[in-house]
Design a protein around this motif. Sequence first.
Motif, PDB file in Angstrom:
ATOM      1  N   ASN A   1     -21.203 -19.003  41.325  1.00 20.75           N
ATOM      2  CA  ASN A   1     -21.497 -19.685  42.582  1.00 20.75           C
ATOM      3  C   ASN A   1     -21.683 -18.705  43.729  1.00 20.75           C
ATOM      4  OD1 ASN A   1     -21.352 -22.210  41.393  1.00 20.75           O
ATOM      5  ND2 ASN A   1     -19.160 -22.432  41.781  1.00 20.75           N
TER       6      ASN A   1
ATOM      7  N   TRP B   1     -29.347 -16.426  47.427  1.00 22.61           N
ATOM      8  CA  TRP B   1     -30.337 -17.456  47.115  1.00 22.61           C
ATOM      9  C   TRP B   1     -29.815 -18.811  47.564  1.00 22.61           C
ATOM     10  CZ3 TRP B   1     -28.660 -13.591  43.827  1.00 22.61           C
ATOM     11  CH2 TRP B   1     -29.609 -12.603  43.516  1.00 22.61           C
TER      12      TRP B   1
ATOM     13  N   ARG C   1     -30.518 -21.652  45.897  1.00 17.54           N
ATOM     14  CA  ARG C   1     -30.212 -22.423  44.697  1.00 17.54           C
ATOM     15  C   ARG C   1     -29.866 -21.458  43.562  1.00 17.54           C
ATOM     16  NH1 ARG C   1     -34.346 -24.900  47.254  1.00 17.54           N
ATOM     17  NH2 ARG C   1     -35.862 -23.507  46.276  1.00 17.54           N
ATOM     18  N   GLN C   2     -28.965 -21.903  42.703  1.00 17.06           N
ATOM     19  CA  GLN C   2     -28.491 -21.067  41.605  1.00 17.06           C
ATOM     20  C   GLN C   2     -29.633 -20.605  40.710  1.00 17.06           C
ATOM     21  OE1 GLN C   2     -25.171 -20.235  41.220  1.00 17.06           O
ATOM     22  NE2 GLN C   2     -25.729 -18.885  39.532  1.00 17.06           N
ATOM     23  N   THR C   3     -30.624 -21.474  40.498  1.00 16.46           N
ATOM     24  CA  THR C   3     -31.733 -21.136  39.597  1.00 16.46           C
ATOM     25  C   THR C   3     -32.569 -19.970  40.118  1.00 16.46           C
ATOM     26  OG1 THR C   3     -33.050 -22.864  40.674  1.00 16.46           O
ATOM     27  CG2 THR C   3     -31.899 -23.459  38.647  1.00 16.46           C
ATOM     28  N   GLU C   4     -32.545 -19.746  41.448  1.00 14.35           N
ATOM     29  CA  GLU C   4     -33.339 -18.661  42.014  1.00 14.35           C
ATOM     30  C   GLU C   4     -32.749 -17.286  41.713  1.00 14.35           C
ATOM     31  OE1 GLU C   4     -33.426 -19.616  46.123  1.00 14.35           O
ATOM     32  OE2 GLU C   4     -35.041 -21.085  45.935  1.00 14.35           O
TER      33      GLU C   4
ATOM     34  N   ALA D   1     -32.371 -15.811  39.082  1.00 15.70           N
ATOM     35  CA  ALA D   1     -33.078 -15.084  38.029  1.00 15.70           C
ATOM     36  C   ALA D   1     -33.939 -13.971  38.602  1.00 15.70           C
ATOM     37  CB  ALA D   1     -33.942 -16.056  37.217  1.00 15.70           C
ATOM     38  N   ASP D   2     -34.267 -14.068  39.888  1.00 10.92           N
ATOM     39  CA  ASP D   2     -35.049 -13.032  40.561  1.00 10.92           C
ATOM     40  C   ASP D   2     -34.331 -11.689  40.553  1.00 10.92           C
ATOM     41  OD1 ASP D   2     -37.351 -12.351  42.501  1.00 10.92           O
ATOM     42  OD2 ASP D   2     -35.580 -11.773  43.654  1.00 10.92           O
TER      43      ASP D   2
END
Length: 253
Positions: A60, A166, A168-171, A173-174
């Motif tokens: 988180n 970020w 959102r958590q999915t971002e 991956a950058d």
Amino acid sequence: MPEAVASPVIAELRERIARLEGTTGRARKVLPFGVSDIDRRLPGGGLALGSLHEVAGGGNGAVDGAAAALFAAGVTARTKGKVLWVVTRRDLFMPAIAQAGLHPDRLIHVEAGDEKALLACMEEGLRHGGLGAVVGETARLSMTASRRLQLAAEGSGTLGIALRRWRRQTEAADFGLPTASITRWRVSVLPSAPLPVPGLARARWLLELIRCRAGESADFEVEACDDKGRIALPSEVANGSPQKEIGRRIASA
């Protein structure tokens, strides 16, 4: 004859590549953590000054960025001079930053309108040459942008930290995409050690050195920054097996 003509051009290109990779003959100044297990993993025995480094939170923390920000504050607190901290969100909590060793009197706080303006402020701050460190909270960091920041830091000798955050958590991956930064760190929160009386012990982090140019990746369980910006190894980790202790802490979390 063509070889002789090309030699100066090739020599210049090799010199530029060496500067980018930090492999020139001149000694690079470093900022040691003061923890031998960490410093011996870093080329030169510490965090390279005049360089760009990336820091992000794990789990988180990739969104709230609290532990990563405290780690960055502790690092910059041990530099000399003012610290420029650039944000796009108005959530920098100064009492916590001060507890990590970075006093408000040393901080220059800048609110940028967007990511492009933030990167421009970071570059200007790094080129200035009169600052101890520059921190920028950014979600995106391309190879081109990071190379500009790295060259600016190298030219002035100022420490640069790209604090990756970020929405959102999915971002997150950058964070795996390549950049020109010298090191890349991830900071995750671990449970504190239990106390014999009610209360909270010193916070603990899992500190992951994900990438290190001319070095190797590694994991460390550390106690969070004190009021001087210093981290430390917990006593049971310093005297025992860090891999075993880190695994136990993650499992209990």
